[in-house]
Design a protein around this motif. Sequence first.
Motif, PDB file in Angstrom:
ATOM      1  N   ASP A  63     -29.377  13.822  23.860  1.00  0.00           N
ATOM      2  CA  ASP A  63     -29.021  15.198  24.177  1.00  0.00           C
ATOM      3  C   ASP A  63     -29.250  16.013  22.905  1.00  0.00           C
ATOM      4  N   PRO A  64     -30.118  17.021  22.951  1.00  0.00           N
ATOM      5  CA  PRO A  64     -30.388  17.788  21.735  1.00  0.00           C
ATOM      6  C   PRO A  64     -29.155  18.510  21.181  1.00  0.00           C
ATOM      7  N   ALA A  65     -28.152  18.728  22.004  1.00  0.00           N
ATOM      8  CA  ALA A  65     -26.941  19.404  21.532  1.00  0.00           C
ATOM      9  C   ALA A  65     -25.987  18.458  20.797  1.00  0.00           C
ATOM     10  N   CYS A  66     -26.195  17.151  20.939  1.00  0.00           N
ATOM     11  CA  CYS A  66     -25.316  16.179  20.287  1.00  0.00           C
ATOM     12  C   CYS A  66     -25.647  16.113  18.799  1.00  0.00           C
ATOM     13  N   PRO A  67     -24.645  16.275  17.938  1.00  0.00           N
ATOM     14  CA  PRO A  67     -24.914  16.333  16.504  1.00  0.00           C
ATOM     15  C   PRO A  67     -25.099  14.983  15.822  1.00  0.00           C
ATOM     16  N   VAL A  68     -24.933  13.879  16.552  1.00  0.00           N
ATOM     17  CA  VAL A  68     -25.096  12.553  15.956  1.00  0.00           C
ATOM     18  C   VAL A  68     -26.115  11.758  16.771  1.00  0.00           C
TER      19      VAL A  68
ATOM     20  N   PRO B 142      -9.030   2.718  19.730  1.00  0.00           N
ATOM     21  CA  PRO B 142      -8.344   3.802  19.000  1.00  0.00           C
ATOM     22  C   PRO B 142      -8.058   3.476  17.530  1.00  0.00           C
ATOM     23  N   GLU B 143      -7.714   2.225  17.226  1.00  0.00           N
ATOM     24  CA  GLU B 143      -7.404   1.870  15.837  1.00  0.00           C
ATOM     25  C   GLU B 143      -8.660   1.783  14.960  1.00  0.00           C
ATOM     26  N   ASP B 144      -9.845   1.627  15.563  1.00  0.00           N
ATOM     27  CA  ASP B 144     -11.091   1.554  14.800  1.00  0.00           C
ATOM     28  C   ASP B 144     -11.779   2.911  14.633  1.00  0.00           C
ATOM     29  N   LEU B 145     -11.388   3.883  15.443  1.00  0.00           N
ATOM     30  CA  LEU B 145     -12.053   5.188  15.439  1.00  0.00           C
ATOM     31  C   LEU B 145     -12.021   5.885  14.075  1.00  0.00           C
ATOM     32  N   PRO B 146     -10.888   5.918  13.354  1.00  0.00           N
ATOM     33  CA  PRO B 146     -10.897   6.612  12.051  1.00  0.00           C
ATOM     34  C   PRO B 146     -11.931   6.061  11.073  1.00  0.00           C
ATOM     35  N   GLU B 147     -12.122   4.750  11.053  1.00  0.00           N
ATOM     36  CA  GLU B 147     -13.104   4.154  10.143  1.00  0.00           C
ATOM     37  C   GLU B 147     -14.524   4.564  10.528  1.00  0.00           C
ATOM     38  N   ILE B 148     -14.821   4.571  11.822  1.00  0.00           N
ATOM     39  CA  ILE B 148     -16.150   4.978  12.293  1.00  0.00           C
ATOM     40  C   ILE B 148     -16.391   6.443  11.954  1.00  0.00           C
ATOM     41  N   LEU B 149     -15.377   7.281  12.182  1.00  0.00           N
ATOM     42  CA  LEU B 149     -15.529   8.716  11.934  1.00  0.00           C
ATOM     43  C   LEU B 149     -15.628   9.044  10.450  1.00  0.00           C
ATOM     44  N   SER B 150     -15.026   8.214   9.605  1.00  0.00           N
ATOM     45  CA  SER B 150     -15.072   8.494   8.161  1.00  0.00           C
ATOM     46  C   SER B 150     -16.500   8.418   7.613  1.00  0.00           C
TER      47      SER B 150
ATOM     48  N   ILE C 297     -19.027   9.759   9.073  1.00  0.00           N
ATOM     49  CA  ILE C 297     -19.724  10.964   9.534  1.00  0.00           C
ATOM     50  C   ILE C 297     -19.268  12.136   8.665  1.00  0.00           C
ATOM     51  N   PRO C 298     -20.198  12.905   8.103  1.00  0.00           N
ATOM     52  CA  PRO C 298     -19.820  14.045   7.249  1.00  0.00           C
ATOM     53  C   PRO C 298     -18.885  15.014   7.994  1.00  0.00           C
ATOM     54  N   PRO C 299     -17.972  15.677   7.269  1.00  0.00           N
ATOM     55  CA  PRO C 299     -16.952  16.536   7.904  1.00  0.00           C
ATOM     56  C   PRO C 299     -17.487  17.592   8.868  1.00  0.00           C
ATOM     57  N   LEU C 300     -18.527  18.334   8.487  1.00  0.00           N
ATOM     58  CA  LEU C 300     -19.035  19.367   9.403  1.00  0.00           C
ATOM     59  C   LEU C 300     -19.709  18.755  10.631  1.00  0.00           C
ATOM     60  N   THR C 301     -20.390  17.646  10.453  1.00  0.00           N
ATOM     61  CA  THR C 301     -21.009  16.960  11.592  1.00  0.00           C
ATOM     62  C   THR C 301     -19.923  16.408  12.512  1.00  0.00           C
ATOM     63  N   ARG C 302     -18.860  15.897  11.912  1.00  0.00           N
ATOM     64  CA  ARG C 302     -17.719  15.388  12.690  1.00  0.00           C
ATOM     65  C   ARG C 302     -17.073  16.516  13.491  1.00  0.00           C
ATOM     66  N   ALA C 303     -16.958  17.700  12.896  1.00  0.00           N
ATOM     67  CA  ALA C 303     -16.396  18.859  13.609  1.00  0.00           C
ATOM     68  C   ALA C 303     -17.318  19.267  14.760  1.00  0.00           C
TER      69      ALA C 303
END
Length: 124
Positions: free
Chosen positions: A13-18, A31-39, A41-47
Motif C-alpha cells: 500500500d503506497p500510503a503505508c509508511p513501513v 503485545p509484550e514484543d511490540l515495544p521492541e519491534i517499534l523501537s 522504527i524511527p519516531p516520525l515513521t512510527r507516528a
Amino acid sequence: MTQAHPTSGAEPDPACPVSLEQLGAVYRAEPEDLPEILSAIPPLTRAKLAAYLYGKSHMHQLGLSVARTCTREDLVRVAGEIGSVIHGQSGLKPAKPAAPPPVSGGPVRKISLGGSAAKGRSFD
C-alpha cells in the motif's frame, strides 16, 4: 479492479509508511514484543504508522497501541489535528468486549403471531 490471489503475494500500500515485512511483524507481534519491534522504527515513521493503522477499521486498536509509543508532537506533526485525537485516545484504556446477556433459567414462552384477539374467533 482485480484482486490478487492469496498465494500471489501482497501488493504494498503506497500510503503505508513501513515495508510489508515491518508491517507484518507489527501486526503479528504479541503485545509484550511490540515495544521492541517499534523501537527499531524511527519516531516520525512510527507516528505515521500509528496514523495509518488508526485509519484502518480492522487495525484501529493496533494503531492506538503504536500511538502509545509516540509523542503527541510527532503524531500532530505527521497527522495534524487527528494526531492529537489519536494521542488522546491512545491514553485511554481499551474498551472491554461487551458481555453476553445473562441466560435466563426460566421456561421459554411461545409467541403467537395471531394475537390474543384472534383466539376464539371463527373464520367461516
